[in-house]
Design a protein around this motif. Structure first.
Motif: not given
Length: 105
Positions: A24-26, A32-33, A55-64, A66-73
């Protein structure tokens, strides 16, 4: 390309809650992200586990991402509401992989 296998173990009796939260959400929040889920599985022996790969282009992309996800309202509201009857996820195991050069599948 980097692949991540995520293994979620749920608390007893909370498998339906995680199914509902993902369906329903995740998964739509991930989309969206710009987070790419490759595949998603449930345990064949009905253990309280889910498995999925991303799948990610790099670990840096993955970190970005997941940080955006954890802060998503929206995510934080969904998580809080879905855990009103108790926490859902007991643990998350993460395994990082790269495709083998010799595999042509």
């Amino acid at each position: 390309m980097i692949y991540e296998l995520r293994i979620y173990t749920m608390y007893p009796g909370r498998v339906d809650a995680i199914r509902k939260r993902f369906s329903d959400h995740t998964l739509s929040i991930f989309a969206r992200l710009g987070m790419q889920v490759c595949d998603f599985w449930e345990d064949l022996e009905e253990q309280p586990k889910l498995y999925y790969t991303m799948k990610y282009e790099s670990m840096e992309e993955r970190t970005r991402q997941w940080e955006a996800f954890s802060q998503d309202k929206e995510w934080n509201e969904v998580k809080q509401k879905s855990e009103q009857d108790g926490k859902i996820v007991a643990s998350v195991e993460q395994i990082f992989m790269k495709r083998a050069d010799y595999f042509n599948g």
